[in-house]
Design an enzyme around this catalytic site. Structure first.
Site, PDB file in Angstrom:
ATOM      1  N   CYS A 317       0.830  -1.215   0.000  1.00 17.96           N
ATOM      2  CA  CYS A 317       0.000   0.000   0.000  1.00 17.96           C
ATOM      3  C   CYS A 317       0.861   1.261   0.000  1.00 17.96           C
ATOM      4  O   CYS A 317       0.431   2.306  -0.497  1.00 17.96           O
ATOM      5  CB  CYS A 317      -0.943  -0.002   1.198  1.00 17.96           C
ATOM      6  N   HIS A 763      -1.030   0.770   7.447  1.00 15.85           N
ATOM      7  CA  HIS A 763      -1.654   0.891   6.126  1.00 15.85           C
ATOM      8  C   HIS A 763      -1.536   2.322   5.626  1.00 15.85           C
ATOM      9  O   HIS A 763      -1.598   3.271   6.414  1.00 15.85           O
ATOM     10  CB  HIS A 763      -3.125   0.479   6.222  1.00 15.85           C
TER      11      HIS A 763
END
Length: 803
Positions: A317, A763
């Site tokens: 990510c 994330h």
């Protein structure tokens, strides 16, 4: 068949060492599932989509291809969806990978007329049958690139379990009514298996969890094993046992015996809390960490040009979020999409386009920006999507495997499947782009991020020195003391103390975080600071100098890095839980440096550029103790003028991949350089690039007469050096003349936000302003952003406002 026989010399039987591509086109994101399927060159074993295989034939003359086509099988509409019980994908008990079944068909195709022959067929020449069988049976090169499965490591038996010391202190643990012995918390409690202490767990980054009393107890006593109360049931294997010494969840084969020591009858206990693994599983199932992902909101999906998601390859990510913002800038959009089509990139690529960064950048740009792959996911996929709140925003997206492979090939961290820092990746990416465009700087899109920084140092004698360097990011400290909501923070601290005393948890809406204006962070960069242990050539002694900094040019795109990750006492990394109030537009005109002013007198010659700065050994020693290279630590201290450990560490993390990071530190300057030995033709070459003659001479002298190295030197001067002489010159002005510049007014166009306690876990999500609205890019989920978390950014991207 005779036509095929005439081309047998162009068919190869692959060796075990050959890389065989059969899952993805080398110049596009077409797959066997795409319309037209995939064509594997039976000589080079490269794969091409239907629209691109003709290019390969024109370039190589290879005529024989294996055509692979995958057709989707019908799927029952009432297929049940099972709740996962294991942190894994595509295995029993794990996440349903939601991949439908496909029927695979093969045939032999001969170009240029696309003559088709069936496979399998006994009529095919044996060499062709052997070659095709080998391709079909081989593991594809794409698959060999390790992908994440999100499978947690299997727990190991603790080294302390078999000989664990348990104190005969008379402690009997009741079957219920537990609370922390230090703060009266009643949740997230851990029983120490040595002395029977019941203490709360670690504090989470968002303020939830415990107060660290269990870990503090271990630090004092050294008692290593604890079990989480609330996870103990008749199924002892499901109990959450943690080893503080080994710093991981472990197995205790004698847990029943260890619990009995404190009077615990595990057979009668009911499970009341999630284990650590279950909590991790729950987070990965729901993706409901905080508003960065806009969880719980109905996201209107977006499809088409510029709205293509990137499939998460497993902890990728950081790459996805960064690339989405970068390719929304004019420079990269123009260089790799508008001005370079895929055919041009392929024709200019070497024999293997998968190892050519320019080709893979063009492929990524066309994949992201063309809209060809921005299509909704199938209904069957949506039906089993575990992230219900964003299921309508799901699209197929594209997997950036080949791009990740080539951009990370020279980097020991990015080539792994571990999570990485988005800032470090951005700097590494920009460095690689600049390298492949070194011979053609006017077409280098990385220049749009590049700017000059000038530092002014003044010693007590009143004399000054100027140092200059280039950078791509402006790294900003966050002055928490400038928070605008101090009264609310004081009230929150009182509330938190009251809750802790009562053993109660704070709810999410009760937590108050400091709010710091971005302007105060920018002011910190320009604010004067003391530089200790500065050697003044005017005083011939070490002293304290005052340093200020400013920008010599304003880039097309200004990237601001918020230093949210700091070191606490004891060198414990901590993430600042803070909001940054960021306006839509900013004006940094006041940050432009002014250079040598009338009446200022430069420090006498001595060392580099009039500054003879030696690394502060205290700073170096502390950095070395944290595992950094000694030479690198010296450079970090010197390049931050011995401003302190934090400043040196930030410099070090931003320059780990500098090409000269391992070069020796320059010695004291020698006599004035002589240019008589420099080849005039080489000078003329650099001048033709648009560089000043004096600057070209200096660059060639510093680079041993090598034109390529001289160009690199101009754009990236070695650490500790600058293009500036001890007084302002036309050379210095020429350096900044090749960089973009303009007014200091900027508009916010994007941000990369981070969820988690460390840049190496958690994330990353991107939010980008497109077509007059904010859009969320959360891996392969792309949709309209209703509430962009502008105050929670880690990297902010601003575009200069042209008059």
């Amino acid at each position: 068949m005779e036509l095929l026989r005439s081309y047998l010399s162009r068919v190869r039987i692959p060796e075990p060492t050959n890389r065989i591509y059969k899952h993805e086109c080398c110049v596009s994101f077409d797959t066997p599932k795409s319309e037209g399927g995939l064509f594997v060159d039976m000589n080079s074993f490269l794969a091409f989509g239907k629209d691109y295989v003709g290019w390969n034939y024109e370039k190589t003359g290879n005529p024989v291809y294996l055509h692979i086509k995958e057709t989707r099988k019908p799927v029952s509409e009432d297929r049940p969806s099972k709740k996962p019980t294991l942190l894994a994908i595509g295995i029993e008990g794990g996440f349903d990978n939601s991949e439908p079944e496909y029927e695979v068909s093969y045939e032999i195709v001969i170009l240029p007329n696309y003559v088709t022959l069936p496979f399998p067929s006994v009529e095919l020449p044996e060499k062709v049958r052997l070659a095709v069988d080998a391709v079909i049976m081989a593991a594809g090169a794409e698959r060999k690139e390790q992908v994440a499965s999100w499978t947690a490591d299997k727990k190991l038996v603790s080294k302390h379990a078999m000989n664990l010391k348990q104190l005969d202190n008379g402690v009997i643990v009741p079957p219920s009514g537990w609370k922390c012995e230090k703060c009266n918390k009643t949740e997230n409690l851990w029983l120490n298996l040595t002395d029977g202490s019941i203490l709360c767990g670690r504090s989470n980054w968002d303020g939830s969890g415990g107060n660290n009393h269990a870990i503090n107890h271990y630090n004092v006593t050294g008692y290593p094993l604890a079990v989480k109360l609330g996870t103990i049931t008749a199924d002892l294997e499901a109990s959450d046992v943690y080893s503080y010494d080994e710093d991981e969840s472990v197995v205790d084969p004698l847990l029943a015996q260890h619990l009995l020591h404190f009077g615990i009858d595990f057979s009668s206990l009911q499970k009341t809390e999630m284990t650590t693994a279950e909590r991790e599983l729950d987070q990965n199932t729901n993706f409901d960490w905080n508003r960065i992902q806009e969880s719980g909101q109905e996201v209107e999906p977006l499809f088409g040009s510029g709205y293509t998601g990137l499939v998460n390859l497993g902890n990728s990510c950081y790459l996805a979020a960064t690339m989405q913002v970068v390719f929304s800038t004019r420079g990269f959009y123009t260089r790799y999409y508008l001005d370079q089509n895929l055919k041009m990139a392929f024709d200019n690529a070497p024999a293997d386009p998968t190892v050519d960064l320019n080709m893979q950048l063009a492929k990524l740009a066309h994949g992201l920006l063309s809209g060809k792959y921005s299509i909704p996911a199938t209904k069957e996929d949506d039906a089993v999507d575990t992230t219900n709140s964003t299921s309508t925003a799901k699209q197929e997206g594209i997997p950036p495997r080949m791009f990740k492979s080539i951009i990370a090939a020279s980097h020991p961290e990015f080539s792994t499947m571990r999570q990485q820092d988005a800032l470090e990746f951005f700097l590494h990416f920009i460095d690689q782009v600049e390298r492949i465009n070194a011979g053609n700087p006017n077409f280098d899109p990385s220049r749009s991020f590049k700017f000059g920084i000038e530092e002014r140092l003044q010693c007590p004698s009143g004399r000054v020195a100027y140092n200059k360097r280039h950078d791509y990011i402006l790294s900003l400290s966050i002055p928490l003391y400038k928070a605008t909501n101090k009264k609310e923070l004081e009230d929150f601290q009182k509330l938190r103390a009251e809750k802790d005393a009562e053993g109660k948890e704070l709810s999410a809406d009760e937590i108050v975080r400091p709010r710091v204006p971005l302007k105060d962070c920018l002011d910190c960069f320009s604010a004067p600071e003391e530089v200790h242990d500065f050697y003044s050539t005017a005083l011939d002694a070490r002293t304290t100098a005052m340093k200020t900094a400013g920008l010599t040019s304003f880039p097309d795109y200004l990237v601001l890095h918020m230093r949210k990750f700091v070191m606490e006492e004891g060198w414990v990394p901590k993430k600042l839980d803070v909001y940054i109030d960021v306006p839509d537009t900013i004006d940094i005109s006041n940050m432009r440096s002014k250079g040598l002013q009338p009446g200022e007198e430069l420090l006498p010659e001595g060392g580099d550029g009039g500054v003879k700065l030696v690394a502060n050994e205290d700073i170096v020693t502390q950095l070395v103790s944290m595992g950094f290279n000694y030479l690198h630590c010296q450079k970090a201290a010197i390049n931050t003028s011995n401003a302190g450990v934090e400043a040196a560490m930030n410099w070090l993390l931003s320059h780990m991949n500098d090409p000269d990071i391992d070069d020796p530190i320059p010695k004291e300057a020698k006599s004035a350089p002589q240019y008589s030995d420099i080849d005039p033709l080489k000078v003329d070459t650099l001048v033709s690039f648009g560089f000043d003659e004096e600057l070209s001479l200096k660059a060639l002298l510093a680079s041993g007469g090598d034109i390529e190295k001289a160009t690199e030197w101009i754009f990236n001067p070695p650490s500790g050096t600058s293009h500036m002489e001890t007084s302002p010159s036309s050379s210095a002005a020429a350096v900044d003349a090749v960089l973009p510049d303009g007014d200091g007014r900027y508009r916010l166009i994007g941000l990369v936000s981070h969820i988690g306690t460390s840049t190496h876990c958690g994330h990353y999500v991107a939010h980008i302003r497109k077509d007059g609205r904010w859009v969320i890019f959360n891996d392969d989920k792309v949709g309209v952003s209703k509430n962009p978390p502008i105050d929670m950014g880690y990297l902010y991207f601003f575009e200069r406002i042209d008059n």
